[in-house]
Design a protein around this motif. Structure first.
Motif, PDB file in Angstrom:
ATOM      1  N   GLN A 234      -6.819  -3.915  -2.586  1.00 32.05           N
ATOM      2  CA  GLN A 234      -8.269  -3.402  -2.062  1.00 32.05           C
ATOM      3  C   GLN A 234      -7.954  -2.634  -0.793  1.00 32.05           C
ATOM      4  N   GLY A 235      -8.431  -1.276  -1.060  1.00 27.73           N
ATOM      5  CA  GLY A 235      -8.406  -0.035  -0.171  1.00 27.73           C
ATOM      6  C   GLY A 235      -7.262   0.824  -0.543  1.00 27.73           C
ATOM      7  N   PHE A 236      -7.474   1.940  -0.812  1.00 28.86           N
ATOM      8  CA  PHE A 236      -6.430   2.907  -1.399  1.00 28.86           C
ATOM      9  C   PHE A 236      -6.357   4.014  -0.646  1.00 28.86           C
ATOM     10  N   GLY A 237      -6.241   3.635   0.866  1.00 27.48           N
ATOM     11  CA  GLY A 237      -6.123   4.725   2.004  1.00 27.48           C
ATOM     12  C   GLY A 237      -4.434   4.920   2.200  1.00 27.48           C
ATOM     13  N   ASN A 238      -4.486   4.948   3.601  1.00 30.39           N
ATOM     14  CA  ASN A 238      -2.861   5.070   4.075  1.00 30.39           C
ATOM     15  C   ASN A 238      -2.307   3.814   3.697  1.00 30.39           C
ATOM     16  N   VAL A 239      -3.001   2.757   4.028  1.00 30.60           N
ATOM     17  CA  VAL A 239      -2.086   1.437   3.972  1.00 30.60           C
ATOM     18  C   VAL A 239      -1.850   1.112   2.155  1.00 30.60           C
TER      19      VAL A 239
END
Ligand SMILES: NC(=O)C1=CN([C@@H]2O[C@H](COP(=O)(O)OP(=O)(O)OC[C@H]3O[C@@H](n4cnc5c(N)ncnc54)[C@H](O)[C@@H]3O)[C@@H](O)[C@H]2O)C=CC1
Ligand SMILES: O=C(O)CCC(=O)C(=O)O
Length: 434
Positions: A234-239
């Motif tokens: 969940q979340g495909f940003g930096n992390v």
């Protein structure tokens, strides 16, 4: 025991139902009970040292002036300068900044760094502003914070919707406020800068790499190969991106992703680099990625997988979705993604949680390396950075794993106990509490 949240409730201040503050305070109180924390130290750690709220005007591209509200909360500096990210998001408020600052104190302590904890940001939806407006907003925010930040006092870093460009603007603005002879000596006022401007090679991937390493260490302890393991992010940003990148390289398979815009699934596998290249040309969104089907947002955590990586916002795994989770491992890339009620259900169901303050600590460890690099006038090589990060993450993981095993407790409580005990020791050694 009166807590900050209780005080706020008593004073009729707005406290969201089971907000992040409730979470972090319950986690802190339960670990403090477990170790029998000295009551005076518990009092100190239950409150934040300083809370800075700034309102500042910025001229928009259309010539109108808009007023923004920014926050910096400094929770505790018993072990060193305050350290933690700046978030640009509509959910940023004083409660969120307090909770996130507290998590930073436990995270830096657990990692054995010479730092305390701070966090902040601006209540803003950055997608509504041009790059030029974001630059002016960031520079005015830095100016408004003034001497409340500093390389030996409080050192911000990237978080949700901020990046190396944001850090470069902050460093530049802060340095321009110093006397000429001191300017460049202040570049470590922020970490996570671009590597051409005092940044550390590898800081971009440090958090995601740490998440991957935590999963790898857990797999090794359990004699489980990573090859063929299915994971969701969940979340495909930096992390989220970097964690997925390293897991895929080690043979695990990404099968679903959720971001702020939608959710996608392909049980036969989603290629991480293809998705990364797709979002670059799709305004940062995973929606309509060709090699996956769109799924209902609320079904995401119930998807078939072995490993679940929440790497977006707080309070995502709750009593509503925890009973349906199929993963046997939750690796917390985000801060506070699992609330206390959700975690109780996961523990009862035998699902392991690698807690945020351990799992995502690669980021602040990378920041520490950048800070040292700037302070000592050095330039570190990527391979050395990655090797040092590996070593540091392994030490932290083993400390928490062994403590949890020896005491028969979950990894979050173990991580909190170790973190709190290090701070307790510092206070006791200073002789404040006989
Ligand atoms: N950047 C860093 O070095 C560190 C970040 N963290 C934590 O990791 C998390 C992610 O941070 P970054 O990757 O830096 O942020 P980012 O801004 O690079 O990426 C955030 C991602 O989350 C997605 N997202 C936002 N709202 C969402 C929602 N409601 N549902 C699903 N997805 C949503 C966005 O679309 C984006 O893909 C945050 O909780 C942050 O505090 C923790 C340690 C260090
Ligand atoms: O790199 C840092 O200083 C802190 C990053 C951060 O905000 C976090 O670990 O949550």
């Amino acid at each position: 025991m009166t807590t900050l949240t209780a005080d706020l409730k008593k004073n009729n201040k707005k406290v969201p139902v089971r907000g992040m503050m409730d979470n972090v305070m319950e986690q802190f109180n339960s670990a403090s009970d477990y170790i029998g924390l000295h009551p005076n130290i518990r009092k100190i750690l239950s409150i934040t040292n300083n809370e800075i709220i700034v309102n500042f005007p910025v001229k928009m591209d259309n010539g109108e002036v808009e007023i923004f509200q920014g926050y910096r909360v400094q929770h505790n500096n018993a072990l060193g300068p305050y350290k933690g990210g700046l978030r640009y998001h509509p959910t940023v408020d004083i409660d969120a900044a307090r909770a996130l600052a507290m998590w930073m104190t436990w995270k830096t302590s657990l990692a054995g760094l010479p730092y305390g904890g701070g966090k902040g940001g601006i209540k803003i939806d950055p997608s509504k502003y041009s790059q030029a407006e974001l630059e002016r907003i960031t520079r005015r925010f830095t100016f408004a914070l003034a001497d409340n930040i500093g390389p030996e006092h409080d050192i911000p870093a990237p978080d949700v919707n901020t990046n190396s460009q944001t850090m470069a603007w902050i460093a530049d603005t802060y340095m321009s406020t110093r006397p000429p002879a001191e300017r460049t000596a202040n570049q470590h006022v922020v970490t996570g800068k671009p590597d051409g401007s005092g940044g550390l090679e590898g800081r971009d991937r440090a958090t995601g790499y740490g998440v991957y390493l935590s999963i790898k260490f857990w797999a090794e302890k359990n004699n489980e190969p990573l090859v063929g393991k299915k994971f969701i992010v969940q979340g495909f940003g930096n992390v989220g991106y970097w964690a997925a990148h390293f897991l895929e390289k080690d043979g695990a398979q990404l099968v679903a992703v959720q971001d702020a815009y939608g959710s996608i699934e392909n049980q036969k596998g989603i290629n991480v680099e293809d998705l990364f290249n797709y979002i670059k040309v799709n305004e940062g969104s995973i929606v309509d990625f060709p090699n996956a089907k769109t799924i209902d947002k609320d079904k995401f955590f119930a998807l078939n997988c072995d490993i679940c990586i929440p790497a977006a916002l707080g309070n995502q795994i709750t009593k509503q979705n925890a009973p349906k989770i199929k993963a046997t491992l939750i690796a917390e890339g985000a801060n506070g993604p699992t609330n206390v009620e959700g975690e109780k259900i996961l523990i009862d169901r035998g699902i392991t949680v690698i807690p945020d303050i351990l799992c995502n600590s690669g980021g602040v460890v990378g920041s520490y390396f950048e800070w040292l690099q700037n302070r000592n006038g050095e330039i570190w090589q990527l391979e050395d950075v990655m090797a040092k990060l590996d070593k540091k993450m392994k030490e932290s993981f083993n400390k928490v794993f062994d403590y949890a095993k020896n005491e028969g407790i979950d990894m979050r409580t173990a991580a909190f106990c170790i973190a709190i005990q290090r701070i307790e020791k510092a206070y006791i050694q200073r002789g404040i509490f006989p």
